[in-house]
Scaffold this active site. Structure first.
Site, PDB file in Angstrom:
ATOM      1  N   LYS A  59       0.856  -1.195   0.000  1.00 43.03           N
ATOM      2  CA  LYS A  59       0.000   0.000   0.000  1.00 43.03           C
ATOM      3  C   LYS A  59       0.886   1.237   0.000  1.00 43.03           C
ATOM      4  O   LYS A  59       1.971   1.231   0.577  1.00 43.03           O
ATOM      5  CB  LYS A  59      -0.889   0.039   1.243  1.00 43.03           C
TER       6      LYS A  59
ATOM      7  N   VAL B 165     -16.686   3.932  -5.090  1.00 42.26           N
ATOM      8  CA  VAL B 165     -17.260   2.590  -5.048  1.00 42.26           C
ATOM      9  C   VAL B 165     -18.662   2.608  -4.438  1.00 42.26           C
ATOM     10  O   VAL B 165     -19.597   2.016  -4.987  1.00 42.26           O
ATOM     11  CB  VAL B 165     -16.340   1.616  -4.277  1.00 42.26           C
TER      12      VAL B 165
ATOM     13  N   GLY C 267     -18.476   7.389  -1.906  1.00 39.36           N
ATOM     14  CA  GLY C 267     -17.322   7.708  -2.755  1.00 39.36           C
ATOM     15  C   GLY C 267     -17.452   6.969  -4.075  1.00 39.36           C
ATOM     16  O   GLY C 267     -18.549   6.567  -4.470  1.00 39.36           O
TER      17      GLY C 267
HETATM   18  N1  PHE Z   1      -7.938   0.317  -3.839  1.00 43.19           N
HETATM   19  C1  PHE Z   1      -7.733  -1.006  -4.359  1.00 43.19           C
HETATM   20  C2  PHE Z   1      -7.933  -2.016  -3.232  1.00 43.19           C
HETATM   21  O1  PHE Z   1      -7.952  -1.670  -2.050  1.00 43.19           O
HETATM   22  C3  PHE Z   1      -6.348  -1.093  -4.894  1.00 43.19           C
HETATM   23  C4  PHE Z   1      -6.142  -1.490  -6.314  1.00 43.19           C
HETATM   24  C5  PHE Z   1      -7.139  -1.497  -7.257  1.00 43.19           C
HETATM   25  C6  PHE Z   1      -4.879  -1.888  -6.686  1.00 43.19           C
HETATM   26  C7  PHE Z   1      -6.887  -1.904  -8.539  1.00 43.19           C
HETATM   27  C8  PHE Z   1      -4.595  -2.296  -7.967  1.00 43.19           C
HETATM   28  C9  PHE Z   1      -5.628  -2.286  -8.887  1.00 43.19           C
HETATM   29  O2  PHE Z   1      -8.100  -3.186  -3.469  1.00 43.19           O
END
Ligand code: PHE
Length: 339
Positions: free
Chosen positions: A71, A179, A177
């Site tokens: 991350k 999503v 947000g």
């Molecule tokens: N925000 C996404 C997650 O927490 C991270 C992500 C999405 C990484 C798409 C790579 C590709 O899963």
């Protein structure tokens, strides 16, 4: 020390703390989004990066991906806003740190970033998922994450209420947000009864078809399913006694403040679907399209697999008396150790 690599650098251009935590590459390249968020102290951002990257390892393992977890967290001081040039500087700083990891980690969008930001990061390193389709990437992942949430909600409702039909159910979506807004719209298309909230009053504009309430009322709403879709740490020893839902499943990462909170939910008879399973649609789609050169349709089929994974974990937990958290973690660890 549980993490393989932790880089903390004050950005050479932005002077902001850039934190990249690589939790594990045991199954393959670590993946995990780039979060740009406000924290009181940069160390709070580090704590978040450590927990979020560990969760990404479980997420990738449970999704059956040949990837580990990582991350990125960029720490914004409270009240700080980035104008376009400042944002570009930050993203180039992020790209430089990722470039220094030689492919051990690839980023993607997360809270506070989107596909265009990935294009900017990609000016410094090739390891950025979800650039816009026109720029050669797999595009915005939020709709795919939401599709995975819907698959998880069907499996959860089948397990808890005896039917995967969402039409007759009520949901409280907390957080609208990228999503959360998609999830709300998809549930509305199913004709479900909906309550919604966001700390940002302007998000009310995307809450069509839902009853708008305060975040606190949304959290404690008397509904079938609570859908956490905002920042993490929402389920705590303080909040769990006030809940009135029968089940919980949503895309927010790190919904529990601590592992023990899973036991509190179990004791209250509230069925909690582990966030690491529910929220995997984005990484499943991005890796399928960008790494394995599958079509978006093939990736969509894979995302539906989230339902089977969740069903299996809920059944295992019931059979063993474990919490769904324990069952999910055991399965993830098992896969990582058997690589
Ligand atoms: N925000 C996404 C997650 O927490 C991270 C992500 C999405 C990484 C798409 C790579 C590709 O899963």
């Amino acid at each position: 020390m549980e993490h393989e690599t932790i880089v903390i650098r004050r950005g050479t251009r932005s002077a902001l703390p850039i934190i990249v935590a690589v939790h594990s590459t045991a199954l393959g390249q670590a993946i995990g989004g780039c979060r740009i968020a406000r924290y009181p102290y940069w160390r709070d951002g580090l704590t978040d990066a450590l927990r979020l990257s560990a969760a990404m390892s479980d997420k990738a393992a449970l999704a059956g991906l040949p990837n580990g977890g990582g991350k990125t967290v960029v720490v914004l001081p409270p009240g700080e806003r980035l104008d376009a040039p400042a944002r570009r500087d930050v993203l180039h700083d992020v790209g430089d740190v990722i470039a220094g990891l030689d492919g051990a980690y690839a980023t993607g969008p997360d809270v506070g970033t989107g596909p265009d930001d990935m294009t900017t990061i990609a000016e410094r390193t090739p390891y950025a998922f979800c650039r816009p389709v026109a720029a050669g990437g797999s595009g915005d992942s939020s709709g795919h994450t939401a599709a995975g949430v819907l698959a998880a909600l069907r499996a959860l409702c089948a397990d808890r209420f005896g039917s995967a039909d969402l039409t007759a159910r009520s949901f409280a979506v907390l957080g609208l947000g990228r999503v959360g807004a998609h999830v709300l719209r998809m549930l509305a298309e199913h004709g479900a009864t909906l309550i919604a909230a966001d700390i940002d009053e302007s998000r009310r504009a995307v809450a069509d078809g839902a009853t708008w309430v305060s975040p606190q009322d949304c959290l404690t709403a008397d509904v079938d399913v609570l859908v956490p879709s905002a920042l993490g740490g929402l389920l705590t020893p303080d909040s769990v006694p006030a809940l009135r839902c029968a089940a919980i499943a949503g895309p927010a990462n790190n919904q529990l403040d601590a592992d023990e909170t899973a036991t509190l939910l179990q004791q209250r008879g509230i069925l909690w679907a582990p966030d690491v399973i529910v929220s995997a649609g984005g990484i499943i789609h991005a890796t399928a399209v960008e790494l394995h050169h599958e079509t978006s349709e093939q990736a969509t089929t894979r995302i539906q697999g989230i339902a089977g994974t969740l069903t299996e974990i809920l059944q295992t937990a019931r059979a063993t008396g474990d919490t769904p958290l324990q069952a999910a973690r055991a399965k993830a660890r098992d896969r990582i150790s058997r690589r």
